[in-house]
Design an enzyme around this catalytic site. Structure first.
Site, PDB file in Angstrom:
ATOM      1  N   LYS A  83       0.857  -1.183   0.000  1.00 53.73           N
ATOM      2  CA  LYS A  83       0.000   0.000   0.000  1.00 53.73           C
ATOM      3  C   LYS A  83       0.896   1.237   0.000  1.00 53.73           C
ATOM      4  O   LYS A  83       1.751   1.395   0.885  1.00 53.73           O
ATOM      5  CB  LYS A  83      -0.853  -0.041   1.272  1.00 53.73           C
ATOM      6  CG  LYS A  83      -2.273   0.423   1.095  1.00 53.73           C
ATOM      7  CD  LYS A  83      -3.062   0.131   2.360  1.00 53.73           C
ATOM      8  CE  LYS A  83      -4.378   0.837   2.337  1.00 53.73           C
ATOM      9  NZ  LYS A  83      -5.076   0.726   3.623  1.00 53.73           N
TER      10      LYS A  83
HETATM   11  O1  G3P Z   1      -9.155   1.766   4.579  1.00 50.82           O
HETATM   12  C1  G3P Z   1      -8.982   3.064   5.024  1.00 50.82           C
HETATM   13  C2  G3P Z   1      -9.620   3.228   6.341  1.00 50.82           C
HETATM   14  O2  G3P Z   1      -8.947   2.465   7.312  1.00 50.82           O
HETATM   15  C3  G3P Z   1      -9.757   4.636   6.788  1.00 50.82           C
HETATM   16  O3  G3P Z   1     -10.950   4.696   7.445  1.00 50.82           O
HETATM   17  O4  G3P Z   1     -12.636   5.597   8.941  1.00 50.82           O
HETATM   18  O5  G3P Z   1     -10.210   6.196   9.260  1.00 50.82           O
HETATM   19  O6  G3P Z   1     -11.503   7.123   7.342  1.00 50.82           O
HETATM   20  P1  G3P Z   1     -11.343   5.975   8.285  1.00 50.82           P
END
Ligand code: G3P
Length: 213
Positions: A83
């Protein structure tokens, strides 16, 4: 649409994987840090549980660090996907990884242009962060729609992983828009399974049965 889980928690992965619908796992530095464990060990354990793409993110932000880390992570297991954050250096690293035969996931994608460039640089996956787009009063689903339209137009082999999923309706909207994959947090997967009418129906069946037998 394939279903990935967005977590680095081994117990969550084992529990969801046992239900048979899990196709892969994504992690990020925040999720790994939450577990407080050795990064490479966690990735190795996940690879032993789930037979599908497992995203592991590089931490270094300069080109050499990205390449060294990516190579090291990719050596853990053939299913490891590197990633890489979307930046000029990230695109350069994605291009190099492609030449090395290492699969990549361009992360922190917030525009169709970023997705287009990542695909042209050779990214295997791109990850638009839908919830974070919603957070700033734009539409994450509209961003997804734009990316899918562009990729379909040119039959790009790059697959879209809808990320930063916050609730079950995000998942439905992703599937309707043709996202190849959604990576979903554990809690949202649990919400997807639950329905109050299913619970009420099970309770009624059991009570009716018990009254007679
Ligand atoms: O896959 C990306 C994710 O982990 C981010 O999620 O909720 O932190 O925006 P969030």
């Amino acid at each position: 649409m394939r279903i990935f889980i967005d977590t680095a928690n081994i117990e969550e992965i084992k529990e969801i994987n046992a239900m048979g619908f899990l196709d892969g796992v994504t992690t990020n530095p925040t999720l790994i840090a939450r577990e407080g464990r050795n990064y490479r060990e966690v990735i190795k354990e996940i690879c032993a549980i789930v037979n599908g793409p497992i995203s592991a993110e590089v931490i270094g932000m300069d080109y050499d660090a990205m390449i060294d880390e990516g190579r090291e992570l990719a050596a853990i297991h053939p299913n490891v996907v590197i990633k890489v954050p979307l930046s000029e250096t990230g695109l350069r690293a994605i291009h190099s990884f492609k030449q090395m035969g290492i699969t990549t996931n361009a992360t922190l994608v917030f525009s169709a242009n970023q997705a287009l460039l990542a695909a042209r640089s050779g990214a295997s996956f791109v990850s638009p962060f839908l919830g974070r787009v919603d957070d700033i009063s734009n539409s994450g689903i509209m961003l997804l729609e734009d990316i899918i339209t562009v990729f379909d137009q040119y039959s790009f082999p790059t697959e879209v992983i809808s990320a930063s999923i916050r609730h079950p309706m995000h998942v439905v909207e992703c599937a309707k828009r043709g996202s190849h994959i959604a990576t979903i947090p554990y809690a949202v997967i649990k919400q997807m399974i639950k329905h109050p009418l299913t619970d009420a129906g099970i309770e009624k069946f059991i009570n009716d049965w018990k009254q007679v037998f």
